[in-house]
Scaffold this motif. Structure first.
Motif, mmCIF file in Angstrom:
data_model
loop_
_atom_site.group_PDB
_atom_site.id
_atom_site.type_symbol
_atom_site.label_atom_id
_atom_site.label_comp_id
_atom_site.label_asym_id
_atom_site.label_seq_id
_atom_site.Cartn_x
_atom_site.Cartn_y
_atom_site.Cartn_z
ATOM 1 N N TYR A 318 0.828 -1.208 0.000
ATOM 2 C CA TYR A 318 0.000 0.000 0.000
ATOM 3 C C TYR A 318 0.865 1.262 0.000
ATOM 4 O O TYR A 318 0.518 2.256 -0.654
ATOM 5 N N ASP A 319 1.991 1.229 0.701
ATOM 6 C CA ASP A 319 2.895 2.379 0.685
ATOM 7 C C ASP A 319 3.438 2.642 -0.718
ATOM 8 O O ASP A 319 3.568 3.801 -1.143
ATOM 9 N N LEU A 320 3.745 1.555 -1.446
ATOM 10 C CA LEU A 320 4.192 1.728 -2.827
ATOM 11 C C LEU A 320 3.093 2.334 -3.689
ATOM 12 O O LEU A 320 3.353 3.211 -4.526
ATOM 13 N N TYR A 321 1.865 1.858 -3.490
ATOM 14 C CA TYR A 321 0.735 2.422 -4.246
ATOM 15 C C TYR A 321 0.536 3.899 -3.912
ATOM 16 O O TYR A 321 0.336 4.726 -4.818
ATOM 17 N N MET A 322 0.599 4.253 -2.637
ATOM 18 C CA MET A 322 0.376 5.630 -2.236
ATOM 19 C C MET A 322 1.475 6.539 -2.806
ATOM 20 O O MET A 322 1.198 7.669 -3.244
ATOM 21 N N LYS A 323 2.702 6.056 -2.810
ATOM 22 C CA LYS A 323 3.800 6.862 -3.339
ATOM 23 C C LYS A 323 3.623 7.115 -4.828
ATOM 24 O O LYS A 323 3.770 8.250 -5.312
ATOM 25 N N SER A 324 3.308 6.076 -5.589
ATOM 26 C CA SER A 324 3.129 6.243 -7.032
ATOM 27 C C SER A 324 1.903 7.080 -7.357
ATOM 28 O O SER A 324 1.910 7.860 -8.311
ATOM 29 N N ALA A 325 0.824 6.946 -6.566
ATOM 30 C CA ALA A 325 -0.384 7.733 -6.821
ATOM 31 C C ALA A 325 -0.143 9.216 -6.568
ATOM 32 O O ALA A 325 -0.646 10.079 -7.304
ATOM 33 N N LYS A 326 0.618 9.534 -5.532
ATOM 34 C CA LYS A 326 0.913 10.940 -5.260
ATOM 35 C C LYS A 326 1.801 11.542 -6.341
ATOM 36 O O LYS A 326 1.633 12.708 -6.717
ATOM 37 N N GLU A 327 2.750 10.746 -6.832
ATOM 38 C CA GLU A 327 3.619 11.266 -7.890
ATOM 39 C C GLU A 327 2.838 11.542 -9.168
ATOM 40 O O GLU A 327 3.151 12.486 -9.903
ATOM 41 N N ALA A 328 1.832 10.737 -9.456
ATOM 42 C CA ALA A 328 1.028 10.915 -10.666
ATOM 43 C C ALA A 328 -0.199 11.792 -10.444
ATOM 44 O O ALA A 328 -1.017 11.937 -11.363
ATOM 45 N N ASN A 329 -0.362 12.334 -9.222
ATOM 46 C CA ASN A 329 -1.511 13.193 -8.884
ATOM 47 C C ASN A 329 -2.837 12.458 -9.050
ATOM 48 O O ASN A 329 -3.830 13.016 -9.528
ATOM 49 N N TYR A 330 -2.850 11.187 -8.661
ATOM 50 C CA TYR A 330 -4.079 10.417 -8.666
ATOM 51 C C TYR A 330 -4.672 10.404 -7.256
ATOM 52 O O TYR A 330 -4.008 10.717 -6.270
ATOM 53 N N ARG A 331 -5.910 9.990 -7.196
ATOM 54 C CA ARG A 331 -6.594 9.923 -5.905
ATOM 55 C C ARG A 331 -6.010 8.788 -5.067
ATOM 56 O O ARG A 331 -5.797 7.684 -5.576
ATOM 57 N N VAL A 332 -5.795 9.048 -3.783
ATOM 58 C CA VAL A 332 -5.235 8.065 -2.854
ATOM 59 C C VAL A 332 -6.335 7.607 -1.906
ATOM 60 O O VAL A 332 -7.028 8.433 -1.309
#
Length: 704
Positions: A318-332
């Motif tokens: 989940y931490d990996l998902y949250m990091k990539s989502a924030k970098e791409a400006n997607y909803r977390v």
């Protein structure tokens, strides 16, 4: 003046009595809460006696005596001049009727003082303990009971609430309050539907028939017609709620009215794109790290199960998902939502549990119990009994290990234990355990490239020797070019090096190790322990093993702590591996020890051939799990099958060894030239540091 003298005297007398008999001096000087309560009691006592003095005009004798007390030369500040015995003597001068009259007056005055301070304080405490909802409900019931419904439509001058009985209304109201909102709505609607008229015309008579403007409703309770106010009180609803339920009944019937947002997608719900991104990142991570499992899961029988390694859990992913989502400006999304989406979208991807070295017998018993449809009751009972007996034996072996570890920790906590002490200089019993870890390969990088997975880098074998008393484990790191093999000579040489350089000088040693015949459970290890006792290095040594498959113990914990650091580190040489061991434990519980350490090098000796000259071989060695040798019985090996089994003695001594005499050095052959060329051609390109590459994978001098 009389009352003031009486109050002063009673206050001082009570203060003397309380200080001398019941109240400690420290409490009376420091406890402010207690002093405040005592002041309130004093004040209430004085108020009662003031009212008694005002209301009692007939007790002239009683007053005159206290006048005498006032006029006489008495120092009221002197505590020694007044006591309760003097007060009792004054009261003893009156007859029984006078005393009864005093008691009655005091009691009556206390009862008549309804708004006294004590009653007010108690009422305040009670009100503070009651919830606001309960206070409001009590107020509603009190007002309705006192004022009634005040209607005079149905029963003349009598309100309808008095006809049906307030007790019946309260009982029905309490029962309705215990219902949920949906249940209460059904109950009220069922009452409304029996006496509600909602036809098109007001009457069935053709002459008086008129168009109905609004529904007609009558209210009944226990067969008696009541007004709307009484009906609302009986069913614990307000008139606005009754109006809403009536309107809902006219529109939808007896069905419960639902909120407008029910069965609609909320504005903050995940969109299809958000859900797709979560599924995509889980599948991409599984494609890179998961291995296909040739089994099935109950919730996904038609899909291949992908098993993720247990080094990362769902939170790490989940931490990996949250990091990539924030970098791409997607909803977390939150962790809980991430777990729910994982279970619903990717049930075939699971994280493996860290279960290794499972017991073969336990797995067989579990398999038989799972597929026990063909077994009879007697066979099923026998399998369960055998399984229970096996688990109990394993638990007893485990408990022995725990007890010995606790005793060793207790000794080290109360005794000054130093490494490198002289043999038998410490009169104590300490516990040790050793084991081999899975070998690691280097060069190793946290961001490992793909092609190296299909190659075989250089190996580093790791042997751990743990002293549970101090909590320190030495990691012996052996390069594949220095490794003589995992046989008895290798283990015995490493153990001898540990006791020679890091031993604490205990007289009695208790040792646990893995139940591996080739490495530990062999005649070389047994002969080495007897050799240490006969040469005066120990007075007694006991060796113990747990049942196969139940051998997870302290060295495995230290290996696990190191592997966490190892997965996140880069290592291209033996110095880098030693650094990962040291950095894995901040408190210094993991300490590296290289074989070719210039200050304390490890020398591998021919212990097997050396010990065969002094000790016989033990037959049926795999039968026993406990061995012990003592200086009281030189050359005798005491064996037990389990920790609670009877002891069996074997005299294995051939000749008494000489102290200080050691075996010859074991010759270790160099790496095969084919292996050297393989490391140079296949592994050297993966190095980042050229210096480390030239040390680990140099160009062989022997032609290919």
């Amino acid at each position: 003046m009389l009352c003031e003298v009486f109050i002063r005297m009673m206050s001082q007398t009570s203060e003397i009595y309380s200080q001398e008999s019941t109240i400690p001096y420290e409490l009376s000087q420091t406890d402010d809460v207690f002093l405040n309560e005592l002041a309130q009691v004093d004040e209430l006592y004085h108020i009662g006696h003031e009212s008694f003095a005002k209301s009692n005009d007939n007790l002239t004798v009683f007053q005159s005596n206290f006048v005498q007390v006032e006029t006489c030369d008495v120092d009221l500040g002197n505590h020694a001049s007044i006591s309760f015995e003097d007060v009792d003597d004054h009261f003893d001068d009156y007859d029984g009727d006078t005393c009864d009259q005093v008691d009655c007056l005091l009691y009556d005055d206390h009862i008549n003082c309804g708004e006294s301070e004590s009653d007010q304080i108690q009422m305040d405490h009670k009100q503070n303990d009651i919830r606001k909802e309960d206070q409001k409900e009590a107020e509603i019931i009190s007002n309705f009971t006192r004022e009634t419904c005040q209607c005079s439509v149905f029963y003349g001058s009598k309100p309808c609430s008095t006809i049906v009985g307030v007790d019946n209304l309260l009982e029905n109201r309490t029962q309705c309050q215990e219902l949920s909102s949906r249940e209460k709505e059904l109950v009220v609607k069922s009452q409304l539907c029996t006496q509600r008229k909602n036809s098109t015309f007001t009457s069935e008579n053709k002459k008086s028939k008129k168009l109905r403007m609004r529904p007609s409703q009558k209210y009944f309770f226990h067969g008696q017609q009541i007004c709307k106010k009484t009906f609302c009180f009986a069913f614990a609803i307000s008139q606005s709620t009754l109006k809403r339920m009536s309107k809902s009944y006219d529109m939808y019937g007896l069905s419960v009215n639902e909120h407008g947002n029910c069965k609609t997608t909320p504005a903050h719900a995940l969109s299809f794109d958000d859900t797709t991104r979560i599924k995509k990142i889980i599948e991409e991570y599984a494609n890179k790290n998961a291995l296909p499992l040739p089994g099935r899961l109950p919730n996904c029988p038609k899909q291949t199960v992908l098993l993720l390694p247990c080094d990362k859990n769902v939170t790490d992913i989940y931490d990996l998902y949250m990091k990539s989502a924030k970098e791409a400006n997607y909803r977390v999304v939150s962790l809980k939502t991430f777990r729910n989406k994982w279970n619903s979208l990717c049930p075939h991807i699971a994280v493996a549990t860290p279960a290794t070295d499972l017991c073969v017998k336990c797995q067989k018993f579990i398999g038989k119990l799972k597929t026990n449809a063909h077994l009879s009751d007697e066979e099923r009972h026998n399998v369960l009994s055998d399984y229970t007996c096996h688990v109990q034996k394993a638990n007893r072996q485990r408990q022995l290990f725990k007890d010995q570890v606790l005793c060793s920790k207790a000794v080290c906590s109360t005794t000054d234990v130093t490494e490198g002490a002289e043999p038998c200089s410490l009169d104590a019993t300490l516990h040790y355990s050793w084991d081999f870890a899975q070998c690691v390969h280097y060069p190793h990088h946290a961001m490992q490239v793909g092609p190296i997975y299909f190659a075989t880098p250089r190996k580093c074998h790791v042997f751990g020797m743990c002293a549970e008393g101090t909590g320190i484990q030495r990691f012996y790191m052996i390069d594949e070019s220095e490794m003589p093999g995992k046989g008895g000579d290798c283990v015995t040489s490493l153990v001898h090096h540990y006791f020679s350089h890091f031993g604490t000088g205990e007289k009695h040693a208790e040792i646990h190790f893995d139940n591996a015949v080739g490495q530990n459970k062999n005649n070389t290890i047994l002969g080495y322990c007897m050799w240490r006792v006969l040469t005066g290095l120990h007075e007694s040594v006991s060796l113990s093993m747990m049942l196969p498959g139940h051998t997870k113990f302290t060295p495995d914990w230290h290996f696990g702590v190191w592997k966490i650091k190892w997965r996140q580190s880069d290592a291209e040489c033996m110095e880098d591996i030693a650094y990962t061991v040291k950095a894995s434990s901040r408190s210094g519980h993991n300490i590296p020890q290289r074989v070719n350490d210039p200050s304390r090098p490890v020398v591998f000796l021919n212990w097997k051939t050396f010990l065969e000259n002094y000790f016989k071989l033990l037959k049926n060695i795999t039968k026993y799990y406990h061995f012990r040798c003592t200086a009281d019985e030189p050359g005798v090996l005491i064996c037990r099958e389990f920790c609670d089994s009877e002891e069996v003695r074997f005299n294995l001594l051939k000749a008494r060894p000489e102290a200080g005499c050691l075996p010859t050095v074991k010759v270790i052959p160099p790496l095969d030239h084919l292996r050297q060329w393989y490391l140079y051609e296949k592994i050297a390109p993966f190095f980042i540091n050229e210096v480390a590459r030239d040390i680990v994978c140099p160009k062989p001098s022997i032609p290919k």
